[in-house]
Design an enzyme around this catalytic site. Structure first.
Site, PDB file in Angstrom:
ATOM      1  N   GLN A 179       0.659  -1.046  -0.112  1.00 20.78           N
ATOM      2  CA  GLN A 179      -0.347   0.107  -0.091  1.00 20.78           C
ATOM      3  C   GLN A 179       1.055   1.588   0.223  1.00 20.78           C
ATOM      4  OE1 GLN A 179      -0.737  -2.819   1.885  1.00 20.78           O
ATOM      5  NE2 GLN A 179      -2.285  -3.381   1.912  1.00 20.78           N
ATOM      6  N   GLN A 225      -2.150  -8.961  -4.049  1.00 16.30           N
ATOM      7  CA  GLN A 225      -3.090 -10.048  -2.997  1.00 16.30           C
ATOM      8  C   GLN A 225      -4.438  -9.350  -3.927  1.00 16.30           C
ATOM      9  OE1 GLN A 225      -3.647  -9.915   1.120  1.00 16.30           O
ATOM     10  NE2 GLN A 225      -4.467  -8.231   1.003  1.00 16.30           N
ATOM     11  N   TRP A 457      -4.390   4.591   7.665  1.00 15.12           N
ATOM     12  CA  TRP A 457      -4.010   3.318   7.884  1.00 15.12           C
ATOM     13  C   TRP A 457      -3.611   3.564   9.825  1.00 15.12           C
ATOM     14  CZ3 TRP A 457       1.879   2.225  10.090  1.00 15.12           C
ATOM     15  CH2 TRP A 457       1.608   1.349   9.475  1.00 15.12           C
ATOM     16  N   ARG A 458      -4.268   2.469  10.438  1.00 17.09           N
ATOM     17  CA  ARG A 458      -4.074   2.714  12.192  1.00 17.09           C
ATOM     18  C   ARG A 458      -3.160   1.792  12.098  1.00 17.09           C
ATOM     19  NH1 ARG A 458      -6.252  -0.761  15.931  1.00 17.09           N
ATOM     20  NH2 ARG A 458      -5.217   0.059  17.606  1.00 17.09           N
ATOM     21  N   ASP A 460      -0.480  -0.379  12.521  1.00 16.25           N
ATOM     22  CA  ASP A 460      -0.753  -2.702  12.905  1.00 16.25           C
ATOM     23  C   ASP A 460       1.094  -2.824  13.603  1.00 16.25           C
ATOM     24  OD1 ASP A 460       0.339  -4.923  10.443  1.00 16.25           O
ATOM     25  OD2 ASP A 460       0.135  -2.933   9.898  1.00 16.25           O
ATOM     26  N   GLU A 501      -7.329   0.359   7.171  1.00 16.56           N
ATOM     27  CA  GLU A 501      -6.946  -0.482   7.090  1.00 16.56           C
ATOM     28  C   GLU A 501      -6.778  -0.822   8.831  1.00 16.56           C
ATOM     29  OE1 GLU A 501      -4.666  -3.458   5.395  1.00 16.56           O
ATOM     30  OE2 GLU A 501      -3.546  -1.493   5.369  1.00 16.56           O
ATOM     31  N   HIS A 502      -7.698  -1.186   9.744  1.00 16.29           N
ATOM     32  CA  HIS A 502      -7.495  -1.855  11.148  1.00 16.29           C
ATOM     33  C   HIS A 502      -7.921  -0.468  11.735  1.00 16.29           C
ATOM     34  CE1 HIS A 502      -4.442  -3.900   9.432  1.00 16.29           C
ATOM     35  NE2 HIS A 502      -3.778  -3.177   9.474  1.00 16.29           N
ATOM     36  N   GLU A 523      -8.195  -4.284   6.090  1.00 15.34           N
ATOM     37  CA  GLU A 523      -7.880  -5.390   6.887  1.00 15.34           C
ATOM     38  C   GLU A 523      -8.966  -4.520   8.769  1.00 15.34           C
ATOM     39  OE1 GLU A 523      -4.141  -8.248   6.119  1.00 15.34           O
ATOM     40  OE2 GLU A 523      -4.051  -6.442   8.066  1.00 15.34           O
TER      41      GLU A 523
END
Length: 628
Positions: A179, A225, A457-458, A460, A501-502, A523
């Site tokens: 990403q 993916q 994005w948080r 991970d 995500e997240h 995700e």
């Protein structure tokens, strides 16, 4: 992010390994290296673009250019959470020769861009590549591209020349990324273009990216993916894994047999605007080309000549440095200047306000705005024609209500269908390089907005100082907080390439009417400590994509929600997608998948079987919802 590889040209193998081991990632990250970018050779750099921009001229010796780029790659190849930012710009001409090709490797926070009016004005005889990072066994094992984020390639041509490389490396130009990486306005010839690195030891996973306005040869998707290719030409596409989307692409594969292969193909792109680009005109003057918005388009914007749009001289921009106070930037914007953010990290203790129609905010080299004391780093009025591009926005340790606000939540927003407000390659981070806290990362209140590639994005993983393991993940859940990724309140908003995500509640909430998304990737958070921490009232979990109950018209093409409840594998999420049950809300080609921990019980609104640990890595697909 996890994935499963396939050999070049072959079908995706239906197997998946456990998701990325975060401890290995953190152990492999090289600490930030001190020193100024100006320690490197910087021939031809215009002084007003700052010390982290290097401009090359075709008259310069190839070995000098190669040495400069190699030195930066050595610094940046493992510098995932560092603060260094670089832009390398090439004036029109040809670089590299058949005997001495220019072979560029691109690391973190690095932009490689041509300065021509057309991508064909700058030719690289050689390669521009990204390889796997090998995170184990002294750099020889666990070779993946899962964390190859934050890099840019644009506005040039590559004539693939692998002279001096071994047999496997000579088989393709490798672009093994995930990403927050974009390829725009690039023409590749003379060899294969591969989106995975199959030359290093396995597992060779990769996790998605973005191509737009490009002309490509036969392309190996390999282990990717998910991927969005928009308004381009491809000579061929080898395979798919979970979620491959093509929009307005000449040569795109047919999607009639979805999900085998898992292609989603739109003949034209409903709304597009190419990203602004810096170029040098025939008199050697710097300017920014701002492409016009277009509807129902197909193929590249430059095949018939210069990309339609307008040209703004660089003299009309405030060229900002990370040391500039926000009040200086706001004063220049209020005077009618556009904003060019040179590479670096900007500490933003009050909002940068973009209020005038048609203002351009363009970042070079992944320029990063970091919230200080809970500020909203970027606040954009809902006016026509504003373009924000090439900017990363980070949360700080004090919670910000929003990281980027577009338009007022209550009040007049005046963007228009013919001149939509546009976000291109705008990325968000809540955590990662440091503790981050935000209620919402991206909030869009204005109507007629185009989001053209974003990663919200948080983190991970990162270098916040947490211990790893269960206790560390619990600490992350309580400390590194982000409730919502993207909240879309405006009407007539289009997203092409929405990666979120997240986040700790709904990753995306879409409240506006007539919204359109072309590729969605999500995700769910890895780290809820207990099911009680992951409840939406009486409902188990928060859907990864939520369309507001009152919405009557919405369209999604190609969407995936993935689960990896690493902290507590017993956790359930009832639905990957939740939408109103009405004929005007349509989801096409959606899926959920289990990455080895946790369960998503249904794909959408109780439809579709569970993505659980009995089918790790095997998606649960719904071709259309509601069923025609």
């Amino acid at each position: 992010m996890t994935n499963h590889p396939s050999p070049p040209g072959g079908p995706a193998r239906r197997r998946v390994a456990r998701a990325l081991v975060l401890g290995l990632v953190l152990a492999a990250v090289t600490p930030t290296v001190g020193g100024a970018a100006s320690a490197y050779p910087r021939p031809g750099a215009p002084t007003d673009l700052g010390p982290h921009v290097t401009v090359f001229d075709p008259s310069m010796p190839v070995d000098q250019i190669q040495a400069t780029l190699d030195a930066t790659h050595a610094r940046q190849v493992d510098n995932e959470m560092g603060t260094e930012r670089y832009a390398y710009l090439f004036k029109p001409g040809t670089y590299g020769t058949p005997e001495q090709p220019l072979q560029i490797k691109v690391g973190y926070y690095t932009e490689i861009s041509g300065l021509g009016a057309s991508p064909t004005d700058v030719v690289i005889n050689g390669k521009v590549e990204v390889y796997n990072r090998c995170l184990a066994d002294g750099g020889t094992g666990n070779c993946i591209a899962l964390v190859n984020f934050w890099r840019t390639l644009s506005n040039l041509s590559i004539n693939v020349n692998a002279a001096g490389q071994d047999g496997c490396r000579s088989s393709a130009n490798f672009w093994a990324v995930s990403q927050a990486v974009s390829v725009r306005r690039v023409a590749v010839s003379g060899g294969t273009f591969s989106l995975m690195d199959y030359c290093t030891a396995g597992p060779q996973y990769a996790s998605g990216g973005f191509i737009a306005d490009s002309k490509l040869p036969s392309t190996v998707n390999g282990s990717q993916q998910q991927w969005l290719t928009r308004n381009s030409e491809v000579a061929g596409w080898s395979n798919g894994v979970w979620n491959q989307v093509f929009s307005g692409v000449v040569g795109a594969p047919d999607d009639a047999t979805f999900p085998d292969p898992p292609y989603t193909t739109l003949p034209t792109t409903p709304l597009s605007r190419e990203k602004p680009y810096l170029f040098v005109d025939e008199r050697g003057r710097y300017a920014v080309r701002v492409p016009a918005a277009a509807r129902d388009t197909r193929g590249t914007s430059w095949s018939g000549g210069i990309t339609p749009g307008r040209t703004i001289p660089l003299s009309d921009f405030h060229v900002a440095r990370p040391s500039d106070p926000v009040k200086t930037i706001n004063r220049e914007l209020a005077r009618g200047k556009h904003l060019l953010l040179t590479p670096g990290v900007y500490d933003v203790d009050r909002s940068i306000h973009v209020r005038r129609p048609d203002t351009v905010v363009l970042g070079l080299g992944h320029a990063t705005l970091t919230a200080v004391d809970g500020a909203i780093p970027l606040d954009v009025a809902g006016v026509p024609g504003v373009v924000v591009a090439g900017v990363t926005i980070d949360a700080g340790a004090t919670e910000s209500p929003v990281l980027l606000r577009v338009g007022r939540e209550h009040g007049r927003n005046a963007s228009t269908p013919v001149n939509p407000l546009t976000l291109s390659d705008v990325y968000f981070r809540v955590g990662g390089p440091h503790v981050g806290r935000a209620d919402t990362a991206l909030q869009v209140n204005a109507d007629h907005v185009l989001i053209d590639h974003t990663w919200v994005w948080r983190g991970d993983h990162g270098v916040e100082g947490f211990t790893e393991g269960v206790n560390g993940d619990t600490d992350r859940w309580r400390t590194n907080t982000g409730r919502y990724g993207a909240v879309i309140n405006g009407d007539d908003v289009t997203a092409t390439g929405l990666f979120v995500e997240h986040f700790q509640r709904h990753n995306t909430v879409w409240n506006g009417e007539r919204g359109t998304t072309v590729l969605y990737q999500n995700e769910l958070p890895y780290d809820p400590p207990t099911q009680a921490d992951w409840m939406n009232g009486d409902v188990q979990g928060w859907a990864g994509y939520k369309v507001g109950d009152h919405v009557r018209t919405h369209t999604l093409h190609g969407g995936g929600v993935y689960v990896f409840n690493q902290n507590n594998p017993s956790i359930h999420t009832e639905n990957g997608f939740e939408v109103p049950e009405t004929p005007g809300v349509r989801l096409r080609h959606i899926m959920t998948v289990n990455l080895s921990a946790g369960t998503i019980d249904h794909v959408v609104n109780g439809v579709g079987g569970p993505a659980d640990t009995t089918r790790v890595g095997a998606p649960v697909y719904v071709t259309e919802y509601p069923t025609p």
